[in-house]
Design a protein around this motif. Sequence first.
Motif, PDB file in Angstrom:
ATOM      1  N   GLU A 257      23.367 -13.485 -84.290  1.00 13.58           N
ATOM      2  CA  GLU A 257      22.267 -13.317 -83.292  1.00 13.58           C
ATOM      3  C   GLU A 257      22.945 -12.268 -82.281  1.00 13.58           C
ATOM      4  N   GLY A 258      23.976 -11.746 -82.402  1.00 16.81           N
ATOM      5  CA  GLY A 258      24.542 -10.824 -81.437  1.00 16.81           C
ATOM      6  C   GLY A 258      25.388 -11.183 -80.406  1.00 16.81           C
ATOM      7  N   ARG A 259      25.812 -12.123 -80.435  1.00 12.88           N
ATOM      8  CA  ARG A 259      26.933 -12.901 -79.750  1.00 12.88           C
ATOM      9  C   ARG A 259      28.212 -12.545 -79.868  1.00 12.88           C
ATOM     10  N   ILE A 260      29.348 -13.015 -79.043  1.00  8.13           N
ATOM     11  CA  ILE A 260      30.655 -12.788 -79.270  1.00  8.13           C
ATOM     12  C   ILE A 260      31.460 -13.944 -79.482  1.00  8.13           C
ATOM     13  N   ALA A 261      32.305 -14.369 -80.310  1.00  8.49           N
ATOM     14  CA  ALA A 261      33.113 -15.368 -80.478  1.00  8.49           C
ATOM     15  C   ALA A 261      34.584 -15.225 -79.955  1.00  8.49           C
TER      16      ALA A 261
ATOM     17  N   MET B 285      18.507 -18.568 -68.075  1.00  6.92           N
ATOM     18  CA  MET B 285      16.990 -19.189 -68.377  1.00  6.92           C
ATOM     19  C   MET B 285      16.365 -18.586 -69.556  1.00  6.92           C
ATOM     20  N   SER B 286      16.731 -17.319 -70.049  1.00  4.31           N
ATOM     21  CA  SER B 286      16.010 -16.620 -70.895  1.00  4.31           C
ATOM     22  C   SER B 286      15.744 -17.327 -72.190  1.00  4.31           C
ATOM     23  N   PRO B 287      14.824 -17.521 -72.955  1.00  3.75           N
ATOM     24  CA  PRO B 287      13.437 -16.519 -72.826  1.00  3.75           C
ATOM     25  C   PRO B 287      12.380 -17.035 -71.668  1.00  3.75           C
ATOM     26  N   PHE B 288      12.800 -18.278 -71.002  1.00  5.99           N
ATOM     27  CA  PHE B 288      11.775 -18.744 -70.153  1.00  5.99           C
ATOM     28  C   PHE B 288      11.592 -18.078 -69.035  1.00  5.99           C
TER      29      PHE B 288
ATOM     30  N   LEU C 195      10.220 -14.178 -68.882  1.00  2.00           N
ATOM     31  CA  LEU C 195       9.682 -14.756 -70.077  1.00  2.00           C
ATOM     32  C   LEU C 195       9.571 -13.888 -71.276  1.00  2.00           C
ATOM     33  N   VAL C 196       9.949 -14.125 -72.182  1.00  2.00           N
ATOM     34  CA  VAL C 196       9.717 -13.278 -73.547  1.00  2.00           C
ATOM     35  C   VAL C 196       9.150 -14.045 -74.541  1.00  2.00           C
ATOM     36  N   LEU C 197       8.064 -13.845 -74.794  1.00  2.00           N
ATOM     37  CA  LEU C 197       7.168 -14.586 -75.885  1.00  2.00           C
ATOM     38  C   LEU C 197       7.828 -14.609 -77.229  1.00  2.00           C
ATOM     39  N   SER C 198       8.207 -13.353 -77.611  1.00  2.00           N
ATOM     40  CA  SER C 198       8.720 -13.231 -78.854  1.00  2.00           C
ATOM     41  C   SER C 198      10.066 -14.320 -79.373  1.00  2.00           C
ATOM     42  N   ASP C 199      10.688 -14.660 -78.055  1.00  2.00           N
ATOM     43  CA  ASP C 199      12.247 -15.270 -78.149  1.00  2.00           C
ATOM     44  C   ASP C 199      11.738 -16.869 -78.192  1.00  2.00           C
ATOM     45  N   LEU C 200      10.447 -17.096 -77.831  1.00  2.00           N
ATOM     46  CA  LEU C 200      10.166 -18.732 -77.494  1.00  2.00           C
ATOM     47  C   LEU C 200      10.175 -19.375 -79.114  1.00  2.00           C
ATOM     48  N   LYS C 201      10.203 -18.918 -80.220  1.00  2.00           N
ATOM     49  CA  LYS C 201       9.959 -19.298 -81.563  1.00  2.00           C
ATOM     50  C   LYS C 201      11.224 -20.095 -81.816  1.00  2.00           C
TER      51      LYS C 201
ATOM     52  N   ALA D  33       9.231 -17.139 -89.934  1.00  2.00           N
ATOM     53  CA  ALA D  33       8.685 -16.747 -88.913  1.00  2.00           C
ATOM     54  C   ALA D  33       9.698 -16.265 -87.863  1.00  2.00           C
ATOM     55  N   MET D  34      10.900 -16.514 -88.031  1.00  2.00           N
ATOM     56  CA  MET D  34      11.941 -16.084 -86.856  1.00  2.00           C
ATOM     57  C   MET D  34      12.391 -14.649 -87.460  1.00  2.00           C
ATOM     58  N   SER D  35      11.663 -13.722 -87.345  1.00  2.00           N
ATOM     59  CA  SER D  35      12.164 -12.543 -88.127  1.00  2.00           C
ATOM     60  C   SER D  35      13.169 -11.410 -87.073  1.00  2.00           C
ATOM     61  N   SER D  36      13.023 -12.028 -85.847  1.00  2.00           N
ATOM     62  CA  SER D  36      13.759 -11.126 -84.879  1.00  2.00           C
ATOM     63  C   SER D  36      14.735 -11.836 -84.196  1.00  2.00           C
ATOM     64  N   ARG D  37      15.758 -11.118 -83.825  1.00  2.00           N
ATOM     65  CA  ARG D  37      17.050 -11.725 -83.028  1.00  2.00           C
ATOM     66  C   ARG D  37      16.596 -11.646 -81.443  1.00  2.00           C
ATOM     67  N   PRO D  38      17.188 -12.616 -80.700  1.00  2.00           N
ATOM     68  CA  PRO D  38      16.810 -12.643 -79.110  1.00  2.00           C
ATOM     69  C   PRO D  38      17.082 -11.123 -78.423  1.00  2.00           C
ATOM     70  N   ARG D  39      15.947 -10.860 -77.912  1.00  2.00           N
ATOM     71  CA  ARG D  39      15.830  -9.343 -77.571  1.00  2.00           C
ATOM     72  C   ARG D  39      16.461  -9.052 -76.381  1.00  2.00           C
ATOM     73  N   LEU D  40      16.816 -10.255 -75.356  1.00  2.00           N
ATOM     74  CA  LEU D  40      17.811  -9.830 -74.280  1.00  2.00           C
ATOM     75  C   LEU D  40      19.275  -9.741 -74.600  1.00  2.00           C
ATOM     76  N   ILE D  41      19.496 -10.450 -75.607  1.00  2.00           N
ATOM     77  CA  ILE D  41      21.052 -10.297 -76.210  1.00  2.00           C
ATOM     78  C   ILE D  41      21.348  -9.280 -77.031  1.00  2.00           C
ATOM     79  N   ASN D  42      20.181  -8.942 -78.188  1.00  2.00           N
ATOM     80  CA  ASN D  42      20.307  -7.938 -78.695  1.00  2.00           C
ATOM     81  C   ASN D  42      19.183  -6.909 -78.656  1.00  2.00           C
ATOM     82  N   GLN D  43      19.520  -5.656 -78.512  1.00  2.00           N
ATOM     83  CA  GLN D  43      18.543  -4.582 -78.199  1.00  2.00           C
ATOM     84  C   GLN D  43      18.474  -3.372 -79.136  1.00  2.00           C
TER      85      GLN D  43
END
Length: 525
Positions: free
Chosen positions: A274-278, A477-480, A483-489, A499-509
């Motif tokens: 999802e674009g995070r770092i470990a 508190m994203s995606p609330f 509010l990012v509608l595409s990330d509420l899935k 139906a989850m074809s995209s990654r979280p937009r605020l984390i990955n751009q």
Amino acid sequence: MKLKRNFNSSGQSGQQQNKAQAEPEPLYASLDENIRKIKMDLGNSTDIIIREIRSGKDKRTKVAVLYTDGLADKQVITDFFMDSLMQDSQIEPIEQISENDNRMESLKGMALQIGDNKEITDFSSLYNSILSGDTVILLDGCLQGISASTQGWKSRGISEPVAQSVVRGPQEGFTETLRTNTAMIRRKIKDQNLWLETKQIGSVTKTDVAIMYIKGIVNDKIVEEVHKRLDKINIDGILEGGYIEELIQDEPYSPFPTINNTERPDVAAAELLEGRIAILVDGTPFVLIVPTLFISFFQTAEDYYLRADISTLLRIIRFICLFIAMVGPAIYIAITTFHQELLPTQLLISLAAQREGVPFPAFIEALIMEVTFEILREAGLRMPRPIGQAVSIVGTLVIGQAAVEAGIVSASMVIVVSITAISSFVITGYSMAISIRMIRFIIMGLAASFGIFGIVVALIALVLHLCSLRSFGIPYMSPFAPLVLSDLKDTIFRLPHWAMSSRPRLINQKNVIREQMSPPTKPKT
């Protein structure tokens, strides 16, 4: 993206800073002087093994093999070092070259048959290699040494995760060995863009800390921020990932955790995708995940292994339990103290009859039961597992029943506190569950003072505080909010994978598309 930082790493004394910035002392040409200094600096420790042998033609070449007993694999040392060094035919060419040539390079190519080896030129690198489980070879007359990877300490095998177990899914968890943990993640993500960077933190412990991310998916600014915060740490020891978490978190005074952790390789791999770092720390089976969101603490690995409708139902139950664990006792206190008209008459008469002999107000009654339950919970965790379970179960039943019979608390209060405690266990994130338990006491106090109005004010203040938090520049508190509608899935409701074809937009751009898949269709009959 705006990245902010709110902590300043604690400064060290001028003497320690000068020591850290001092130039490393180079090795001596004389083997005897090197050994004498090593023994003196290491206190002539008995677990530091120094084997002096003579090799080469006519046994005139003095060689020393150094390693730490218990950290290095003795079998590897015997097979790849001792046998090779004792064979005259393989060392003979070393004496035939001139002094201006690099004899250590000749020894490195002829005598050593192990893959991972490097040159060392100073005592600091030598000590670091020996105390990390490597084996060092020093040659008389050379200003360099060879460090070969021979780590072979005993470690715990891969076993089922303890804190994050699932019914369906992989039954393997991280261990305390850093290289094992990185290998478990690489086994799940076989991609050349999975990058690993390692650094040592702690002037005394020199703990290995690894940073893993997928190049091309991760936000490069967040990677730079992680490196920046880790490089600011100036401490003598790192013994667990909690040290790192406390030193690099965004809000040190917030009760809510802004860094998540997991002991499951599949969860770490999913977060990387999802674009995070470990952030992996040697010596702990828990891997830190940054940035993290509030919703992440209510998601489990099993949510993605079950059908979408089942996962959604389970998530809704978790959020209901969150509300009960946070304000359950507070609502009971507020209604029984200020708002009795909200209760049906029969229930009100029943509660009044139960509280007839109780000498304390509802707030004190709830406080006694909550503190008692917290004591039993902590005792059950700290005691040996078989005894701890018995203490938790028997202690709760006996004390609850005795308190009701003694007239200290009412039976209804025991029910409310029990449901609240069970609901707190449903919260998947342990650190988040502790935060909710802390906030519960504050809300109880406001409910006892102002009734429902106090609870509403507390919840509004809580929401405002959560919306102000950030985790490495990402709104908590994203995606609330925002509010990012595409990330509420993948929040309260978990849509099917197609139906989850995209990654979280605020984390990955920059690499948003995760998959291109159409809904499944029924086969034609």
